[in-house]
Design a protein around this motif. Structure first.
Motif, PDB file in Angstrom:
ATOM      1  N   VAL A   1      -5.747  -1.435   3.982  1.00 24.54           N
ATOM      2  CA  VAL A   1      -5.811  -1.012   2.581  1.00 24.54           C
ATOM      3  C   VAL A   1      -5.857   0.510   2.491  1.00 24.54           C
ATOM      4  O   VAL A   1      -6.550   1.169   3.258  1.00 24.54           O
ATOM      5  CB  VAL A   1      -7.073  -1.605   1.924  1.00 24.54           C
ATOM      6  CG1 VAL A   1      -7.323  -1.012   0.559  1.00 24.54           C
ATOM      7  CG2 VAL A   1      -6.957  -3.116   1.843  1.00 24.54           C
ATOM      8  N   THR A   2      -5.079   1.050   1.552  1.00 23.74           N
ATOM      9  CA  THR A   2      -5.217   2.458   1.199  1.00 23.74           C
ATOM     10  C   THR A   2      -6.314   2.530   0.144  1.00 23.74           C
ATOM     11  O   THR A   2      -6.227   1.823  -0.855  1.00 23.74           O
ATOM     12  CB  THR A   2      -3.913   3.008   0.584  1.00 23.74           C
ATOM     13  OG1 THR A   2      -2.848   2.728   1.467  1.00 23.74           O
ATOM     14  CG2 THR A   2      -4.004   4.497   0.346  1.00 23.74           C
TER      15      THR A   2
ATOM     16  N   VAL B   1      -4.099  10.786   0.447  1.00 19.72           N
ATOM     17  CA  VAL B   1      -4.624   9.609   1.129  1.00 19.72           C
ATOM     18  C   VAL B   1      -3.439   8.920   1.788  1.00 19.72           C
ATOM     19  O   VAL B   1      -2.524   8.469   1.101  1.00 19.72           O
ATOM     20  CB  VAL B   1      -5.293   8.632   0.135  1.00 19.72           C
ATOM     21  CG1 VAL B   1      -5.955   7.490   0.885  1.00 19.72           C
ATOM     22  CG2 VAL B   1      -6.305   9.361  -0.729  1.00 19.72           C
ATOM     23  N   ASP B   2      -3.430   8.888   3.118  1.00 19.37           N
ATOM     24  CA  ASP B   2      -2.295   8.300   3.814  1.00 19.37           C
ATOM     25  C   ASP B   2      -2.305   6.791   3.690  1.00 19.37           C
ATOM     26  O   ASP B   2      -3.354   6.176   3.460  1.00 19.37           O
ATOM     27  CB  ASP B   2      -2.320   8.712   5.288  1.00 19.37           C
ATOM     28  CG  ASP B   2      -1.683  10.075   5.480  1.00 19.37           C
ATOM     29  OD1 ASP B   2      -0.667  10.344   4.796  1.00 19.37           O
ATOM     30  OD2 ASP B   2      -2.211  10.877   6.273  1.00 19.37           O
ATOM     31  N   ASP B   3      -1.147   6.213   3.872  1.00 21.59           N
ATOM     32  CA  ASP B   3      -1.010   4.761   3.819  1.00 21.59           C
ATOM     33  C   ASP B   3      -1.972   4.111   4.807  1.00 21.59           C
ATOM     34  O   ASP B   3      -1.976   4.454   5.989  1.00 21.59           O
ATOM     35  CB  ASP B   3       0.447   4.413   4.177  1.00 21.59           C
ATOM     36  CG  ASP B   3       0.798   3.008   3.740  1.00 21.59           C
ATOM     37  OD1 ASP B   3      -0.102   2.293   3.253  1.00 21.59           O
ATOM     38  OD2 ASP B   3       1.969   2.626   3.876  1.00 21.59           O
ATOM     39  N   GLY B   4      -2.807   3.211   4.321  1.00 20.92           N
ATOM     40  CA  GLY B   4      -3.733   2.504   5.193  1.00 20.92           C
ATOM     41  C   GLY B   4      -5.018   3.255   5.490  1.00 20.92           C
ATOM     42  O   GLY B   4      -5.849   2.792   6.272  1.00 20.92           O
ATOM     43  N   GLU B   5      -5.210   4.360   4.851  1.00 23.80           N
ATOM     44  CA  GLU B   5      -6.387   5.177   5.111  1.00 23.80           C
ATOM     45  C   GLU B   5      -7.416   5.008   3.985  1.00 23.80           C
ATOM     46  O   GLU B   5      -7.046   4.830   2.827  1.00 23.80           O
ATOM     47  CB  GLU B   5      -5.959   6.646   5.174  1.00 23.80           C
ATOM     48  CG  GLU B   5      -7.053   7.596   5.595  1.00 23.80           C
ATOM     49  CD  GLU B   5      -6.617   9.055   5.486  1.00 23.80           C
ATOM     50  OE1 GLU B   5      -7.055   9.853   6.322  1.00 23.80           O
ATOM     51  OE2 GLU B   5      -5.857   9.398   4.561  1.00 23.80           O
ATOM     52  N   ILE B   6      -8.708   5.034   4.346  1.00 24.17           N
ATOM     53  CA  ILE B   6      -9.755   5.025   3.320  1.00 24.17           C
ATOM     54  C   ILE B   6     -10.358   6.425   3.266  1.00 24.17           C
ATOM     55  O   ILE B   6     -10.892   6.906   4.272  1.00 24.17           O
ATOM     56  CB  ILE B   6     -10.881   4.035   3.657  1.00 24.17           C
ATOM     57  CG1 ILE B   6     -10.338   2.643   3.961  1.00 24.17           C
ATOM     58  CG2 ILE B   6     -11.929   4.020   2.558  1.00 24.17           C
ATOM     59  CD1 ILE B   6     -10.169   1.744   2.801  1.00 24.17           C
TER      60      ILE B   6
ATOM     61  N   MET C   1       0.834  -1.197   0.000  1.00 23.01           N
ATOM     62  CA  MET C   1       0.000   0.000   0.000  1.00 23.01           C
ATOM     63  C   MET C   1       0.878   1.259   0.000  1.00 23.01           C
ATOM     64  O   MET C   1       2.044   1.195   0.350  1.00 23.01           O
ATOM     65  CB  MET C   1      -0.907   0.003   1.232  1.00 23.01           C
ATOM     66  CG  MET C   1      -1.900  -1.155   1.220  1.00 23.01           C
ATOM     67  SD  MET C   1      -3.137  -0.962  -0.081  1.00 23.01           S
ATOM     68  CE  MET C   1      -3.698  -2.651  -0.263  1.00 23.01           C
ATOM     69  N   ALA C   2       0.296   2.318  -0.420  1.00 23.67           N
ATOM     70  CA  ALA C   2       1.115   3.521  -0.580  1.00 23.67           C
ATOM     71  C   ALA C   2       0.335   4.776  -0.185  1.00 23.67           C
ATOM     72  O   ALA C   2      -0.881   4.740  -0.003  1.00 23.67           O
ATOM     73  CB  ALA C   2       1.572   3.643  -2.027  1.00 23.67           C
TER      74      ALA C   2
ATOM     75  N   VAL D   1      -3.123   1.235  -4.235  1.00 28.68           N
ATOM     76  CA  VAL D   1      -4.348   1.847  -3.747  1.00 28.68           C
ATOM     77  C   VAL D   1      -5.537   1.102  -4.333  1.00 28.68           C
ATOM     78  O   VAL D   1      -5.490   0.623  -5.461  1.00 28.68           O
ATOM     79  CB  VAL D   1      -4.402   3.358  -4.102  1.00 28.68           C
ATOM     80  CG1 VAL D   1      -4.276   3.584  -5.593  1.00 28.68           C
ATOM     81  CG2 VAL D   1      -5.667   4.009  -3.573  1.00 28.68           C
ATOM     82  N   LEU D   2      -6.587   0.971  -3.526  1.00 24.97           N
ATOM     83  CA  LEU D   2      -7.815   0.331  -3.985  1.00 24.97           C
ATOM     84  C   LEU D   2      -8.823   1.437  -4.321  1.00 24.97           C
ATOM     85  O   LEU D   2      -9.118   2.280  -3.469  1.00 24.97           O
ATOM     86  CB  LEU D   2      -8.366  -0.568  -2.876  1.00 24.97           C
ATOM     87  CG  LEU D   2      -9.594  -1.401  -3.213  1.00 24.97           C
ATOM     88  CD1 LEU D   2      -9.250  -2.448  -4.262  1.00 24.97           C
ATOM     89  CD2 LEU D   2     -10.143  -2.074  -1.970  1.00 24.97           C
TER      90      LEU D   2
END
Lengths: 246, 288
Positions: free
Chosen positions: A185-186, A26-31, A1-2, A154-155
């Motif tokens: 997940v980012t 969008v931070d790493d691991g943030e939705i 993730m990025a 990123v998703l």
């Protein structure tokens, strides 16, 4: 993730400015949810991140590395659509393994990974089925598994729940929300449904007319809307939402 | 009340209508097939059963090479006094029509894709032009001879002509298939998963349009094999296309022999249809 950085993105189609100076991180691991009415530029923003649109101006960067002109197949981005868009010429497992196949991973390894993801999404029993024989909710899970299989930077989720009925939506929202935060997940979650955005996202960007009106946590957006448009758009009928990430 | 009415009359009426229409269409085909085994057909119904003479002649299984030659057969095998000859028209025509279908696939599928997928300047024109060759074969045949005199009478000319004439059916069948699926989303999914554009087109887009492509190919083949007008104008000498061969048999032979020729054509159409369907579903099956 990025970590995804959009810097002053503009996209013009002829006379109309679809996206007009959007900057968002969008931070790493943030939705992050992108919320707005249809035609506000949210889908164009998402397609710019995926690489299907080249911005008229501005840059897109993954982890500080500029990818503005990198083609979509080299960006390592996962996409989930409202229309599912599963490949009907392949089994469920082959759908999920498709991205790994494109990366040259050999068959047993990619099948194993696909089965793992399908089990995680509770549809392991469907692996050998033809995707057209699955229900809408099951198809959407396959779509999600397919996008997650490549371990994307990123998703990107484009109205992923819009076609589903209310009951299923509520269940999937909870399950998928948990899964996405478990997997760290980012994600960029495009929707026109404020309730969905509030439940699924860590932060929300409210868009109107190609611009971002406000970015903040669901609580900030709800309790202190920056503009009248935001306050009207996020006004909920029944604000007793047990899963909102306050 | 109306529910009872519908149960009492509606269903029988629909069933009867369907039955009558299907019989009306099937009876001539059946009668012709049965007639091809008759020795005589001068009245309404054929008589003097059962003889294989007509089929033997049409299939080139007559005893003397001379009579086969006179029919235009090429002998391919001699065995114990019998010579097996295959009507060269058969292979020739099947090949001509398949050649046309091949061109249609190579040209028609990308056109259908472009029109269904993209908005571009002149899209309406491309669409109109791809459907334009619905003009009758006579018109295209005459125009064709004027424009490309060197192609007149050649097999290549016939193949190109068939593909031009039947292209609209391929484009329409495949286009409607493309339009019935989320084409852009499919393409974007595959691209984002790491497939290049050509790979996406060949391994995702085309296989997903399988049923449209198969039905397009079947329609194009059948119509090309039976195309009379264009063949009549462009063909000059040598082996005849099937449509001309049939016409010769119908006008120069006994009615029973004509029946055998027509029945044979019917069998070929069924065989090729099944073949295309089989090849199609195998060819697109990427499983395993």
């Amino acid at each position: 993730m990025a970590r995804i950085t959009l810097d002053s993105i503009r996209k013009r189609y002829g006379e109309t400015m679809a996206v007009d100076g959007v900057s968002l991180t969008v931070d790493d691991g943030e939705i992050v949810g992108v919320l707005g009415p249809s035609g506000c530029g949210k889908t164009t923003t998402l397609r710019t991140v995926a690489g299907f649109e080249t911005p008229t101006a501005g840059t897109v960067a993954f982890d500080g590395r500029e990818v503005t002109n990198v083609p979509p197949e080299d960006r390592n981005v996962g996409l989930v659509f409202q229309e599912y868009a599963l490949f009907d010429n392949m089994t469920v497992r082959e759908n999920v393994a498709f991205g790994l196949k494109m990366r040259g991973i050999e068959k047993t390894a990619r099948d194993e990974r696909a089965d793992e993801l399908l089990d995680l999404l509770d549809i392991g029993a469907m692996a050998d089925r033809d995707p057209t024989t699955l229900s809408g909710g099951q198809q959407q899970r396959v779509g999600l598994a397919r996008a997650l299989a490549i371990e994307p930077n990123v998703l990107l989720l484009d109205e992923p729940m819009t076609g589903l009925d209310a009951k299923l939506k509520a269940r999937l929202r909870e399950e998928v929300g948990e899964l996405l935060s478990d997997l760290d997940v980012t994600g960029l979650y495009v929707t026109h449904d404020q309730e969905e955005a509030m439940l699924m996202c860590d932060r929300i960007a409210v868009m109107k007319g190609g611009r971002i009106e406000q970015v903040g946590t669901p609580r900030e957006i709800y309790e202190s809307p920056a503009t009248e448009f935001v306050s009207e758009f996020v006004a909920l009928d029944a604000p007793d939402l047990p899963f909102v990430r306050w | 009340m109306s529910a009872t009415l519908s149960r009492q009359f509606g269903r029988p009426v629909v069933t009867m209508t369907l039955f009558l229409v299907v019989s009306f269409l099937i009876v001539p085909v059946l009668l012709t097939f049965v007639g091809s085994f008759a020795g005589e057909w001068s009245g309404v119904l054929p008589s003097d059963f059962v003889t294989l003479r007509n089929w033997r002649e049409v299939l080139g299984l007559t005893e003397t090479v001379g009579s086969q030659r006179s029919m235009g057969w090429d002998s391919i095998l001699s065995l114990g006094g019998y010579t097996l000859a295959v009507p060269s028209e058969l292979i020739f025509s099947v090949g001509l029509a398949l050649g046309g279908v091949l061109i249609n696939l190579l040209v028609g599928v990308p056109i259908a894709y472009a029109v269904a997928r993209y908005n571009f300047r002149g899209k309406e024109w491309v669409n109109a032009i791809s459907v334009l060759p619905l003009v009758p074969g006579v018109i295209l045949g005459v125009a064709f001879l004027r424009a490309y005199p060197t192609l007149s009478g050649t097999s290549f000319g016939l193949i190109v002509g068939y593909s031009l004439l039947k292209a609209p059916f391929m484009v329409m069948a495949v286009r409607s298939e493309f339009e019935s699926m989320p084409l852009q989303r499919l393409e974007e999914s595959a691209r984002s998963l790491g497939a290049s554009w050509p790979r996406t087109f060949l391994t995702v887009i085309v296989p997903n349009a399988k049923s449209g492509i198969i039905s397009g190919a079947i329609i194009c083949w059948t119509l090309a094999a039976a195309e009379f007008n264009f063949s009549y104008i462009v063909w000059a000498k040598g082996t005849q296309p099937l449509a001309l061969f049939l016409q010769r048999h119908i006008s120069n032979s006994s009615f029973t022999k004509a029946a055998a020729a027509v029945s044979m054509f019917f069998c070929i159409i069924v065989a090729i249809t099944v073949l295309l369907q089989q090849v199609g579903s195998r060819g697109f099956d990427t499983r395993g």
